[in-house]
Design a protein around this motif. Structure first.
Motif, mmCIF file in Angstrom:
data_model
loop_
_atom_site.group_PDB
_atom_site.id
_atom_site.type_symbol
_atom_site.label_atom_id
_atom_site.label_comp_id
_atom_site.label_asym_id
_atom_site.label_seq_id
_atom_site.Cartn_x
_atom_site.Cartn_y
_atom_site.Cartn_z
ATOM 1 N N LEU A 357 -6.817 -4.825 6.168
ATOM 2 C CA LEU A 357 -6.048 -4.099 5.168
ATOM 3 C C LEU A 357 -5.126 -4.959 4.330
ATOM 4 C CD1 LEU A 357 -5.019 -1.051 7.404
ATOM 5 C CD2 LEU A 357 -6.982 -1.234 5.871
ATOM 6 N N GLY A 358 -4.861 -6.189 4.758
ATOM 7 C CA GLY A 358 -3.880 -7.013 4.054
ATOM 8 C C GLY A 358 -4.247 -7.269 2.609
ATOM 9 N N ILE A 359 -5.506 -7.630 2.352
ATOM 10 C CA ILE A 359 -5.926 -7.947 0.995
ATOM 11 C C ILE A 359 -5.904 -6.693 0.119
ATOM 12 C CG2 ILE A 359 -8.375 -7.640 1.517
ATOM 13 C CD1 ILE A 359 -6.863 -10.258 -0.859
ATOM 14 N N ILE A 360 -6.226 -5.538 0.700
ATOM 15 C CA ILE A 360 -6.186 -4.284 -0.064
ATOM 16 C C ILE A 360 -4.753 -3.965 -0.470
ATOM 17 C CG2 ILE A 360 -6.695 -1.816 -0.004
ATOM 18 C CD1 ILE A 360 -8.843 -2.401 2.072
ATOM 19 N N MET A 361 -3.826 -4.108 0.470
ATOM 20 C CA MET A 361 -2.432 -3.830 0.161
ATOM 21 C C MET A 361 -1.894 -4.794 -0.879
ATOM 22 S SD MET A 361 0.303 -2.120 0.448
ATOM 23 C CE MET A 361 0.049 -1.002 1.821
ATOM 24 N N ALA A 362 -2.252 -6.073 -0.771
ATOM 25 C CA ALA A 362 -1.779 -7.059 -1.746
ATOM 26 C C ALA A 362 -2.240 -6.689 -3.155
ATOM 27 C CB ALA A 362 -2.274 -8.457 -1.362
ATOM 28 N N GLN A 363 -3.483 -6.270 -3.306
ATOM 29 C CA GLN A 363 -3.992 -5.878 -4.620
ATOM 30 C C GLN A 363 -3.316 -4.609 -5.122
ATOM 31 O OE1 GLN A 363 -8.235 -5.671 -4.009
ATOM 32 N NE2 GLN A 363 -8.531 -7.848 -4.368
ATOM 33 N N ARG A 364 -2.975 -3.712 -4.229
ATOM 34 C CA ARG A 364 -2.269 -2.496 -4.637
ATOM 35 C C ARG A 364 -0.881 -2.817 -5.170
ATOM 36 N NH1 ARG A 364 -1.457 2.266 -0.671
ATOM 37 N NH2 ARG A 364 -0.516 3.092 -2.566
ATOM 38 N N LEU A 365 -0.245 -3.832 -4.605
ATOM 39 C CA LEU A 365 1.126 -4.139 -4.989
ATOM 40 C C LEU A 365 1.221 -4.856 -6.331
ATOM 41 C CD1 LEU A 365 2.539 -5.226 -1.510
ATOM 42 C CD2 LEU A 365 2.831 -3.044 -2.689
ATOM 43 N N LEU A 366 0.094 -5.357 -6.832
ATOM 44 C CA LEU A 366 0.073 -5.972 -8.158
ATOM 45 C C LEU A 366 -1.234 -5.580 -8.843
ATOM 46 C CD1 LEU A 366 2.013 -7.816 -9.752
ATOM 47 C CD2 LEU A 366 0.563 -9.734 -9.103
ATOM 48 N N PRO A 367 -1.411 -4.306 -9.160
ATOM 49 C CA PRO A 367 -2.701 -3.828 -9.667
ATOM 50 C C PRO A 367 -3.059 -4.388 -11.035
ATOM 51 C CG PRO A 367 -1.042 -2.097 -9.822
ATOM 52 C CD PRO A 367 -0.422 -3.207 -9.042
ATOM 53 N N SER A 368 -2.078 -4.875 -11.793
ATOM 54 C CA SER A 368 -2.379 -5.412 -13.116
ATOM 55 C C SER A 368 -2.919 -6.833 -13.062
ATOM 56 C CB SER A 368 -1.114 -5.390 -13.989
ATOM 57 O OG SER A 368 -0.104 -6.209 -13.407
ATOM 58 N N ALA A 369 -2.865 -7.473 -11.893
ATOM 59 C CA ALA A 369 -3.325 -8.860 -11.771
ATOM 60 C C ALA A 369 -3.854 -9.076 -10.358
ATOM 61 C CB ALA A 369 -2.189 -9.836 -12.078
ATOM 62 N N VAL A 370 -5.000 -8.492 -10.062
ATOM 63 C CA VAL A 370 -5.503 -8.492 -8.691
ATOM 64 C C VAL A 370 -5.938 -9.882 -8.229
ATOM 65 C CG1 VAL A 370 -6.173 -6.071 -8.718
ATOM 66 C CG2 VAL A 370 -7.789 -7.804 -9.512
#
Length: 445
Positions: A357-370
């Motif tokens: 889940l870590g990579i999914i959460m990281a992308q959620r926290l900066l959705p404009s620059a995944v």
């Protein structure tokens, strides 16, 4: 999804990442495994990351031997080599920022994979002690960013073709990297014993460039909202310099992840020594204790995705960080095979959650620059290794074995508290907002 199903839905869960129209569709015939097998991108990324994990993990335990035996370095110099990975977060950010600006995920992935080949081949051919240090800091720092580009490409593909099991796709691809790390150390040891350290390191280089094969000539998928895959002008513009406030949640989450992961280098450095020199375990027991963690991790990764649907990703990570506290307390206090087995099983629970889940959460926290988010998060293991190695070395000199494991237990406790506060802040912000959050967005107080 019926109204009754919506009642039990937790804020911050994985469903928030998927558009409501997609979640409401029947998914009986739609599974993550089928999607991975059917999609050239998902399938190729899975194989590529397995090869990446295989090569990296084969070299990791052998590089110190190469520096000392083949190049005549001291044990201290061999230990300092791992500090060269501190350039990985900087290189990852640079690659991620360019990827978010241009949208060329797979093109940059190929560049990074070739950099990995050149880096490891250069180390295999090194004749002076300084050469692996320079190559590791300059070239391999960019090679680490290859995986983050694949996850960014997968994110883009899921944006164009959303699926209610998109989180499962990411989990399966991430599991391939973990599987490579399970096989790699044994394969590297066998190759080194049979053919020598230089051929083994060159095999790592071949694994790096072999990542290109499963993806072939596949082109970068368009981002969600683009009018045409062939028109770059349709890609939404992403600012090169993002404000610290925008990146704040991602940086905080990554810092907490660093604290959780810092226990791994301490454990791998000192747990075998503790079992052999202090507890006098036979090699079979020692190997079983060390090997049980990745097996538990692989089993729990798909289950953690299902659990996150019910209780939320961040809340599940709080529980996982708590497992890290308990695991290190077991290492520090039990002094028996059952206690160490329990600790390793708990650590498998930690990484079964964070790896999935870590990579999914990281992308959620900066959705404009995944791509930037993926690169920053995935390169954080370098910071964790440096932190764990340095603090563990100092700690073992002060408190000795096994009490040094109380240090990573403290790190994990701090991380658990931090994640809990982040989760509460998110839920409070969502509750006070006038409407539900948009997909792939997280509100922060």
């Amino acid at each position: 999804m019926s109204e009754h199903d919506d009642v039990g839905r937790q804020p911050g869960s994985i469903e928030d990442m998927v558009p409501e129209a997609v979640v409401s569709e029947p998914t009986v015939r739609d599974s993550a495994v089928r999607l991975v097998l059917a999609s050239p991108l998902y399938r190729g990324a899975t194989i590529a990351l397995f090869l990446a994990g295989l090569g990296q993990s084969a070299a990791a335990p052998q590089i110190a031997l190469f520096l000392t035996k083949d190049l005549g370095g001291s044990l201290t110099a061999a230990g300092l080599f791992y500090l060269t990975s501190l350039t990985a977060p900087v290189a990852g950010y640079l690659v991620g920022a360019r990827s978010d600006r241009t949208g060329g995920r797979l093109g940059l992935f190929r560049v990074c994979a070739v950099a990995g080949f050149l880096g490891w081949a250069g180390i295999a051919c090194a004749t002076r002690l300084w050469m692996p240090f320079v190559i590791g800091a300059v070239v391999l720092g960019f090679a680490v960013a290859s995986a983050s580009q694949l996850f960014a490409a997968i994110h883009d593909e899921l944006g164009v073709r959303p699926s209610a099991v998109g989180d499962g796709v990411v989990s399966i691809v991430r599991m391939a990297l973990t599987a490579g790390w399970i096989v790699g150390p044994s394969a590297g040891a066998i190759l080194a014993a049979r053919f020598g350290l230089r051929p083994m390191l060159f095999t790592t280089a071949l694994c790096a460039v072999a990542q290109l094969v499963p993806l072939g000539m596949l082109r970068t998928p368009p981002r969600s909202g683009s009018a045409s895959p062939s028109r770059k002008t349709a890609l939404p513009e992403v600012p090169l310099r993002m404000k610290v406030r925008t990146m704040g949640p991602l940086l905080l989450f990554t810092a907490l992840y660093v604290l959780v992961y810092a226990g791994e280098p301490i454990k791998y450095a000192y747990l075998p020594i503790y079992m052999i020199d202090r507890l006098h375990f036979p090699s079979g027991i020692e190997g079983a204790i060390v090997g049980i963690q990745p097996l538990v991790e692989l089993v729990l990764m798909p289950l953690s995705v299902l659990a996150a649907r019910r209780i939320g990703m961040m809340r599940l990570m709080v529980v996982a960080a708590g497992f890290g506290v308990a695991a290190n307390v077991c290492f520090a206090t039990t002094g028996s095979a059952p206690g160490l087995f329990a600790g390793q099983i708990l650590m498998g629970g930690v990484w079964g959650v964070f790896a999935a889940l870590g990579i999914i959460m990281a992308q959620r926290l900066l959705p404009s620059a995944v791509a930037t988010a993926s690169a920053i998060f995935m390169s954080s293991t370098a910071l964790s290794s440096a932190l764990g190695g340095s603090v563990g070395g100092l700690g073992v000199g002060v408190v000795g074995l096994p009490h040094v494991f109380l240090v990573p237990a403290t790190f994990a406790l701090i991380a658990a508290i931090g994640l809990l506060l982040m989760d509460r802040s998110t839920r409070k912000s969502q509750a006070s907002s006038s409407g539900p959050p948009e997909p792939n967005e997280t509100s922060w107080a």
